[in-house]
Design a protein around this motif. Structure first.
Motif, PDB file in Angstrom:
ATOM      1  N   VAL A 145       0.874  -1.169   0.000  1.00 55.23           N
ATOM      2  CA  VAL A 145       0.000   0.000   0.000  1.00 55.23           C
ATOM      3  C   VAL A 145       0.912   1.220   0.000  1.00 55.23           C
ATOM      4  N   CYS A 146       0.549   2.223  -0.779  1.00 54.32           N
ATOM      5  CA  CYS A 146       1.350   3.441  -0.896  1.00 54.32           C
ATOM      6  C   CYS A 146       0.718   4.562  -0.084  1.00 54.32           C
ATOM      7  N   LEU A 147       1.539   5.243   0.684  1.00 50.26           N
ATOM      8  CA  LEU A 147       1.110   6.435   1.409  1.00 50.26           C
ATOM      9  C   LEU A 147       1.747   7.631   0.724  1.00 50.26           C
ATOM     10  N   VAL A 148       0.926   8.548   0.224  1.00 53.22           N
ATOM     11  CA  VAL A 148       1.421   9.660  -0.584  1.00 53.22           C
ATOM     12  C   VAL A 148       1.001  10.979   0.048  1.00 53.22           C
ATOM     13  N   GLU A 149       1.981  11.859   0.220  1.00 55.38           N
ATOM     14  CA  GLU A 149       1.731  13.215   0.686  1.00 55.38           C
ATOM     15  C   GLU A 149       2.285  14.188  -0.347  1.00 55.38           C
ATOM     16  N   ARG A 150       1.528  15.233  -0.639  1.00 57.38           N
ATOM     17  CA  ARG A 150       1.997  16.245  -1.590  1.00 57.38           C
ATOM     18  C   ARG A 150       3.070  17.109  -0.935  1.00 57.38           C
ATOM     19  N   ASP A 151       4.104  17.421  -1.716  1.00 53.35           N
ATOM     20  CA  ASP A 151       5.199  18.272  -1.240  1.00 53.35           C
ATOM     21  C   ASP A 151       5.564  19.230  -2.374  1.00 53.35           C
ATOM     22  N   GLY A 152       4.752  20.262  -2.527  1.00 46.46           N
ATOM     23  CA  GLY A 152       4.943  21.189  -3.640  1.00 46.46           C
ATOM     24  C   GLY A 152       4.679  20.484  -4.957  1.00 46.46           C
ATOM     25  N   GLU A 153       5.660  20.517  -5.857  1.00 44.02           N
ATOM     26  CA  GLU A 153       5.528  19.861  -7.159  1.00 44.02           C
ATOM     27  C   GLU A 153       5.951  18.400  -7.109  1.00 44.02           C
ATOM     28  N   ARG A 154       6.414  17.950  -5.952  1.00 42.90           N
ATOM     29  CA  ARG A 154       6.850  16.566  -5.806  1.00 42.90           C
ATOM     30  C   ARG A 154       5.944  15.836  -4.818  1.00 42.90           C
ATOM     31  N   LEU A 155       6.181  14.539  -4.685  1.00 42.69           N
ATOM     32  CA  LEU A 155       5.383  13.713  -3.791  1.00 42.69           C
ATOM     33  C   LEU A 155       6.309  12.993  -2.820  1.00 42.69           C
ATOM     34  N   GLU A 156       5.844  12.804  -1.597  1.00 44.20           N
ATOM     35  CA  GLU A 156       6.538  11.979  -0.616  1.00 44.20           C
ATOM     36  C   GLU A 156       5.852  10.618  -0.586  1.00 44.20           C
ATOM     37  N   LEU A 157       6.567   9.582  -1.008  1.00 40.88           N
ATOM     38  CA  LEU A 157       5.994   8.247  -1.160  1.00 40.88           C
ATOM     39  C   LEU A 157       6.572   7.297  -0.120  1.00 40.88           C
ATOM     40  N   THR A 158       5.680   6.690   0.676  1.00 39.64           N
ATOM     41  CA  THR A 158       6.052   5.637   1.627  1.00 39.64           C
ATOM     42  C   THR A 158       5.340   4.360   1.205  1.00 39.64           C
ATOM     43  N   ILE A 159       6.050   3.247   1.228  1.00 44.89           N
ATOM     44  CA  ILE A 159       5.480   1.963   0.800  1.00 44.89           C
ATOM     45  C   ILE A 159       5.467   1.012   1.992  1.00 44.89           C
ATOM     46  N   ILE A 160       4.307   0.482   2.292  1.00 45.77           N
ATOM     47  CA  ILE A 160       4.171  -0.543   3.330  1.00 45.77           C
ATOM     48  C   ILE A 160       3.996  -1.885   2.629  1.00 45.77           C
ATOM     49  N   SER A 161       4.895  -2.814   2.893  1.00 44.15           N
ATOM     50  CA  SER A 161       4.810  -4.145   2.287  1.00 44.15           C
ATOM     51  C   SER A 161       4.402  -5.162   3.336  1.00 44.15           C
ATOM     52  N   TYR A 162       3.597  -6.108   2.912  1.00 45.08           N
ATOM     53  CA  TYR A 162       3.121  -7.182   3.785  1.00 45.08           C
ATOM     54  C   TYR A 162       3.705  -8.509   3.315  1.00 45.08           C
ATOM     55  N   ALA A 163       3.909  -9.410   4.257  1.00 47.92           N
ATOM     56  CA  ALA A 163       4.284 -10.771   3.883  1.00 47.92           C
ATOM     57  C   ALA A 163       3.072 -11.435   3.248  1.00 47.92           C
ATOM     58  N   GLY A 164       3.311 -12.251   2.242  1.00 48.46           N
ATOM     59  CA  GLY A 164       2.220 -12.939   1.556  1.00 48.46           C
ATOM     60  C   GLY A 164       2.692 -14.263   1.011  1.00 48.46           C
ATOM     61  N   PRO A 165       1.873 -14.913   0.183  1.00 52.22           N
ATOM     62  CA  PRO A 165       2.237 -16.223  -0.359  1.00 52.22           C
ATOM     63  C   PRO A 165       3.538 -16.203  -1.155  1.00 52.22           C
ATOM     64  N   LYS A 166       3.817 -15.108  -1.870  1.00 54.87           N
ATOM     65  CA  LYS A 166       5.040 -15.039  -2.667  1.00 54.87           C
ATOM     66  C   LYS A 166       6.183 -14.379  -1.915  1.00 54.87           C
TER      67      LYS A 166
END
Length: 686
Positions: A603-624
């Motif tokens: 899941v991506c968490l996105v916050e606006r930062d002027g003309e750019r974006l601050e992107l945080t990625i949360i990864s979960y354990a899964g079958p693969k």
């Protein structure tokens, strides 16, 4: 005839020629695992086949790793890249749902896209396709009584499922499911189980509480659990490490996490020297050489690891997600192998209190935990209901967490794990049944019907049912399906039907593997479904409004449809809505009904930062992507790999970079606190 390699949701490999393209299979021959050809593959494998062809494609956008004949990494090819290799001997790592290798002597051209990997050889070539699956079932069963000394022997043998005791055990395919343990009057160890010798002992007082808590650590270290007056680790080199009695459970947890993290770092000195973020962040603070430590014994490595302050490396430890609370009593012995699988943590509660059922009066709830760092408030979230089913079933509460940010609870009957072992591969589409037993709730029915459906080559068969009688609903519940989505009312005695109340406890066998019971106070009926054959589900603990049910039901349906586990689906839904506190997991929260496109659940968490974006990625354990797998987010400015599951970032990206990243796979995006789907986000929305 173009060979296409598919991964089923159950982890089987199918080589399926299809009528298109320029390639043909000239030969297709099974290969003995003891043949000279397969003996040259420097990895453990489960099966192999030789084919003669000029090329092949696979439906995947994973990175392709090219290795030499010794298994040493030569190069990697990420999505939307092309590489041409001269005529030499190569091992192509084209893994997806399971580890798959193509061994060939030829010139090779590899072309990748967002959807597909295409491999061409200089001419028609004989290649060996080999595979290694996740070992997800117990290979044997240990019989034991509740005597702590016998339990120490049983727990010591959990490590027989490890495929290696070196640092590569941190890779998920090198850790098999521990053998099952059953309670018996006799003590019996199958001849097929061999305990690895690592020169490491864990000494603990001979109590079930101590044995339960050290089980995950003993499994991962392949340690011999023996009686001792003081909890401590002792190695063959004379090194000792105290598992502080006053902080016993938290110390054991820290040792496991610290050892695992350092194994992930040290393994980069092996055959896969990838640029690992955790190594780059920590290495300059270490007093030992990562390069030199790779060739040391397990005992020597452990000594070096534990001479490092835990507080120094704690920020870089992957998310651990699951902790199971067991009572140190005989009836909870059989939970151990399932709690330990994928390195889940174990904590204990006093034997004289049930943590799954509490009084419903206004008296203060008092619980006594023995040196337990578990979040009591989170546990009590799932303990609001005292019911007869809690007294009848053998259950264990679990906490699902991401660092300190979230807490979700689950109630897991022992039967859920055994039901999961009974699951077998099924041909044909994934079957989903949606039942709406109240015409006033048709809004949710319409909403989820539009959500479930085919995507990325996976086909679904959706069955809709309305206003069922007791006998009709019983028939539906008995039919085999991958997922049941129930919309309607549940009362104290069961499901409300057209002609009365149906109690799931009176159904002989339930065919739904997973379910969502989107009705008020559905926990008891969910536990009944687990006891009658299901593996896991999402239920409610209290009254919910219709609007709440529609919102949550639609979001969970979307996520499950795209391969997210029950836990990940509920956790992400909780991020985007404050209406999920009433929801709870029953059974195995790791269960999923489909595959995600890339194998990761993000899941991506996105916050606006002027003309750019601050992107945080949360990864979960899964079958693969189980614990110890790697994630590279395929963002131009990010070259490092990260150990999963974890929260990575934030990364400063342009809007164009973000859109290219989300084009790889549909995924949920939390944009300024609101949940969206990536395929619906346009540049103007950013």
């Amino acid at each position: 005839m173009k060979p296409k390699f598919k991964s089923t949701k159950t982890g089987m490999v199918i080589i399926d020629p299809i009528e298109r393209g320029q390639y043909s299979i000239e030969t297709n021959t099974p290969v003995s695992l003891k043949s000279p050809t397969t003996n040259r593959i420097p990895y453990p494998i489960d099966t192999a086949v030789q084919i003669t062809t000029s090329g092949f494609t696979i439906s995947s956008n994973n990175t392709v790793y090219v290795r030499n004949s010794d298994g040493r990494l030569l190069t990697e090819i990420q999505p939307n890249e092309r590489v041409d290799l001269p005529d030499e001997e190569y091992i192509l790592d084209i893994s997806d749902e399971l580890k798959v290798y193509a061994h060939v002597q030829s010139a090779v051209q590899i072309l990748t896209s967002n959807k597909e990997i295409s491999v061409e050889f200089g001419e028609s070539s004989t290649i060996t396709i080999s595979a290694r699956s996740y070992h997800t079932r117990p290979a044997a069963t240990i019989k034991t009584n509740a005597d702590p000394i016998n339990m120490m022997q049983a727990v010591s043998l959990l490590a027989s499922a490890l495929k290696t005791t070196g640092v590569e055990r941190s890779y998920p395919t090198h850790r098999g499911h521990p053998p099952a343990i059953t309670l018996s009057d006799e003590f019996d160890i199958p001849d097929s189980l061999d305990q690895p010798n690592t020169g490491i002992q864990i000494e603990v007082p001979p109590t079930l509480r101590h044995v339960f808590v050290v089980a995950p650590l003993a499994y991962y270290l392949a340690a011999d659990v023996v009686p001792g007056s003081t909890p401590q680790i002792v190695t063959e080199n004379g090194f000792t490490y105290s598992l502080t009695e006053s902080r016993f459970e938290s110390t054991v947890e820290q040792v496991l996490k610290q050892t695992f993290l350092f194994d992930c770092i040290v393994r980069t000195e092996g055959s896969t020297p990838l640029q690992l973020y955790e190594r780059q962040a920590i290495e300059s603070m270490l007093e030992f050489s990562v390069e030199n430590l790779y060739g040391c014994s397990v005992a020597e490595q452990l000594e070096a690891y534990l001479n490092v302050s835990f507080s120094m490396i704690e920020p870089y430890i992957p998310d651990w997600h699951i902790k199971t609370q067991l009572r140190p009593t005989p009836e909870h012995i059989e939970f151990l192998p399932f709690a330990v699988a994928d390195l889940g943590l174990v904590t204990t509660a006093t034997a004289d209190r049930s943590v799954t059922a509490v009084q419903t009066n206004t008296q203060t709830k008092e619980r006594t935990f023995l040196d337990c760092d578990i979040d009591n408030n989170a546990l009590e979230q799932g303990e609001n209901v005292s019911s007869k089913v809690d007294e009848e079933l053998t259950t264990a509460p679990q906490i699902w967490s991401r660092g300190t940010d979230t807490r979700l609870t689950s109630t897991c009957p022992l039967s859920a794990f055994y039901n999961g072992l009974d699951q077998t591969p099924q041909e044909g589409p994934l079957e989903i049944k949606v039942v709406c037993n109240d015409p006033a709730m048709n809004e949710e029915l319409i909403s989820v019907h539009n959500t479930y459906g085919d995507y990325d080559g996976l086909s679904f068969e959706i069955s809709l049912c309305h206003n069922l009688t007791k006998s009709e609903l019983e028939d539906v519940l008995a039919q085999e399906c991958d997922f049941l989505h129930y919309i309607g009312h549940i009362e104290t005695g069961g499901f409300r039907c057209e002609d009365g109340i149906l109690d799931a406890g009176n159904i002989g066998e339930v065919g739904a593997t997973t379910f969502l019971l989107n009705a008020c106070q559905s926990r008891e009926q969910g536990l009944r479904l687990i006891e009658s054959g299901s593996v896991g589900g999402i239920v409610t603990l209290e009254e919910i409004t219709n609007s709440e049910a529609v919102c949550v039901g639609r979001t969970i349906a979307y996520l499950l449809n795209r391969g997210y586990s029950l836990y990940a689906a509920l956790d992400i839904t909780q991020m985007g809505s404050k209406k999920t506190s009433s929801y709870h997991i029953v059974g195995d929260g790791r269960e999923s009904i489909a595959q995600s496109e890339t194998g990761t659940q993000n899941v991506c968490l996105v916050e606006r930062d002027g003309e750019r974006l601050e992107l945080t990625i949360i990864s979960y354990a899964g079958p693969k992507k189980k614990r110890g797998g790697l994630l590279n987010p395929y963002i131009e400015s990010v070259e490092e790999y990260f150990v999963v599951p974890s929260t990575i970032g934030p990364f400063s990206v342009t809007k164009a970079q973000f859109l290219r990243f989300t084009d790889l796979e549909e995924m949920p995006v939390l944009l300024d606190g609101e949940l969206h789907w990536s395929d619906e986000i346009k540049a103007s929305d950013l």
